[in-house]
Design a protein around this motif. Structure first.
Motif, PDB file in Angstrom:
ATOM      1  N   TYR A  94       0.864  -1.182   0.000  1.00 31.90           N
ATOM      2  CA  TYR A  94       0.000   0.000   0.000  1.00 31.90           C
ATOM      3  C   TYR A  94       0.893   1.222   0.000  1.00 31.90           C
ATOM      4  O   TYR A  94       1.577   1.495   0.981  1.00 31.90           O
ATOM      5  N   GLU A  95       0.896   1.923  -1.112  1.00 33.77           N
ATOM      6  CA  GLU A  95       1.734   3.106  -1.244  1.00 33.77           C
ATOM      7  C   GLU A  95       0.823   4.304  -1.455  1.00 33.77           C
ATOM      8  O   GLU A  95      -0.035   4.554  -0.636  1.00 33.77           O
ATOM      9  N   ALA A  96       0.995   4.998  -2.569  1.00 30.70           N
ATOM     10  CA  ALA A  96       0.109   6.120  -2.876  1.00 30.70           C
ATOM     11  C   ALA A  96      -1.303   5.580  -3.090  1.00 30.70           C
ATOM     12  O   ALA A  96      -1.495   4.433  -3.508  1.00 30.70           O
ATOM     13  N   LEU A  97      -2.278   6.402  -2.791  1.00 29.79           N
ATOM     14  CA  LEU A  97      -3.678   6.021  -2.949  1.00 29.79           C
ATOM     15  C   LEU A  97      -4.297   6.879  -4.038  1.00 29.79           C
ATOM     16  O   LEU A  97      -4.259   8.114  -3.966  1.00 29.79           O
ATOM     17  N   GLY A  98      -4.864   6.244  -5.060  1.00 31.21           N
ATOM     18  CA  GLY A  98      -5.562   6.949  -6.123  1.00 31.21           C
ATOM     19  C   GLY A  98      -7.050   6.671  -6.026  1.00 31.21           C
ATOM     20  O   GLY A  98      -7.454   5.542  -5.732  1.00 31.21           O
ATOM     21  N   ILE A  99      -7.857   7.718  -6.237  1.00 33.91           N
ATOM     22  CA  ILE A  99      -9.314   7.564  -6.211  1.00 33.91           C
ATOM     23  C   ILE A  99      -9.877   8.231  -7.461  1.00 33.91           C
ATOM     24  O   ILE A  99      -9.545   9.377  -7.772  1.00 33.91           O
ATOM     25  N   ALA A 146       3.428   6.022 -10.675  1.00 39.00           N
ATOM     26  CA  ALA A 146       2.541   5.077 -11.357  1.00 39.00           C
ATOM     27  C   ALA A 146       1.078   5.376 -11.045  1.00 39.00           C
ATOM     28  O   ALA A 146       0.219   5.329 -11.936  1.00 39.00           O
ATOM     29  N   THR A 147       0.789   5.708  -9.794  1.00 40.82           N
ATOM     30  CA  THR A 147      -0.587   6.014  -9.398  1.00 40.82           C
ATOM     31  C   THR A 147      -1.081   7.263 -10.114  1.00 40.82           C
ATOM     32  O   THR A 147      -2.192   7.287 -10.638  1.00 40.82           O
ATOM     33  N   ARG A 148      -0.249   8.309 -10.146  1.00 41.18           N
ATOM     34  CA  ARG A 148      -0.632   9.540 -10.869  1.00 41.18           C
ATOM     35  C   ARG A 148      -0.890   9.254 -12.343  1.00 41.18           C
ATOM     36  O   ARG A 148      -1.873   9.704 -12.915  1.00 41.18           O
ATOM     37  N   TYR A 149       0.000   8.496 -12.965  1.00 38.79           N
ATOM     38  CA  TYR A 149      -0.142   8.192 -14.382  1.00 38.79           C
ATOM     39  C   TYR A 149      -1.403   7.368 -14.648  1.00 38.79           C
ATOM     40  O   TYR A 149      -2.150   7.634 -15.597  1.00 38.79           O
ATOM     41  N   ALA A 150      -1.660   6.383 -13.809  1.00 41.05           N
ATOM     42  CA  ALA A 150      -2.850   5.538 -13.975  1.00 41.05           C
ATOM     43  C   ALA A 150      -4.127   6.364 -13.851  1.00 41.05           C
ATOM     44  O   ALA A 150      -5.051   6.231 -14.664  1.00 41.05           O
ATOM     45  N   THR A 167     -10.877  13.221  -9.336  1.00 38.29           N
ATOM     46  CA  THR A 167      -9.815  12.263  -9.054  1.00 38.29           C
ATOM     47  C   THR A 167      -8.862  12.893  -8.044  1.00 38.29           C
ATOM     48  O   THR A 167      -8.710  14.115  -8.013  1.00 38.29           O
ATOM     49  N   VAL A 168      -8.248  12.060  -7.238  1.00 41.00           N
ATOM     50  CA  VAL A 168      -7.182  12.515  -6.346  1.00 41.00           C
ATOM     51  C   VAL A 168      -6.131  11.418  -6.247  1.00 41.00           C
ATOM     52  O   VAL A 168      -6.423  10.236  -6.435  1.00 41.00           O
ATOM     53  N   VAL A 169      -4.918  11.859  -5.934  1.00 38.18           N
ATOM     54  CA  VAL A 169      -3.832  10.947  -5.599  1.00 38.18           C
ATOM     55  C   VAL A 169      -3.257  11.447  -4.280  1.00 38.18           C
ATOM     56  O   VAL A 169      -2.875  12.607  -4.158  1.00 38.18           O
ATOM     57  N   ILE A 170      -3.230  10.565  -3.285  1.00 33.51           N
ATOM     58  CA  ILE A 170      -2.669  10.885  -1.976  1.00 33.51           C
ATOM     59  C   ILE A 170      -1.334  10.157  -1.903  1.00 33.51           C
ATOM     60  O   ILE A 170      -1.308   8.921  -1.806  1.00 33.51           O
TER      61      ILE A 170
END
Length: 182
Positions: A94-99, A146-150, A167-170
């Motif tokens: 569990y690293e960055a969280l994307g929603i 990777a999370t930001r790109y996805a 959308t957000v990336v934490i």
């Protein structure tokens, strides 16, 4: 082995159940989900080979008739998508969280497929319109880049234009937020 995923969204619960029955009888597909969604909708999601899924979705569309809201087919769906619809995922890390929040159920599924194919991320869940006023959302994790790109790839997908709400990336989510999500 799942090759395709298809969905029918209906604005009548009885007609949705009937459409699901027709889908399962029309072709050799597996039921991935059949459930109510806000506001008084019913969705049926099937998996199988591409031809079978196409035949099943067509049967569902015909049965739903005037109650059909939306339908979709993803020919080469990523296996993570099917698991995330059922909330049966457990990422290794569990690293960055994307929603990704969407205005429709189909847009959430398509967004998740785009995201997982774009970058080395793990889908956590695809929450489909239950108790969400018709919205849906996707949660995913991976390294920050990777999370930001996805998330950005999913946001820019032509099939979901106008249907992605926010959308957000934490980059480093608090452990209590991660506990709340899982």
């Amino acid at each position: 082995m799942v090759h395709a995923l298809g969905m029918v969204e209906v604005n009548s619960i009885p007609k949705g159940i009937e459409a699901g029955d027709a889908m399962l009888k029309a072709a050799d597909v597996s039921l991935a989900a059949a459930q109510t969604a806000c506001a008084g909708k019913y969705i049926v999601i099937v998996t199988g080979d591409v031809a079978a899924v196409k035949a099943a979705v067509e049967a569902g569309r015909e049965t739903a008739a005037e109650t059909l809201v939306d339908s979709m087919i993803i020919p080469n769906v990523d296996p993570q998508v099917v698991k995330a619809i059922s909330a049966c995922t457990e990422p290794d890390r569990y690293e960055a969280l994307g929603i990704i929040e969407t205005f429709s159920l189909a847009a959430a599924i398509v967004s998740a497929d785009y995201a997982v194919k774009a970058a080395d991320i793990s889908l956590i869940e695809i929450r489909l319109g239950r108790g969400l006023g018709g919205k849906s959302f996707v949660t995913l994790t991976g390294d920050v880049a990777a999370t930001r790109y996805a998330v950005e790839t999913a946001r820019g997908a032509e099939e979901t234009q106008g249907m992605v709400a926010r959308t957000v990336v934490i980059p480093s989510p608090h452990p209590d937020i991660l506990k709340a999500i899982f």
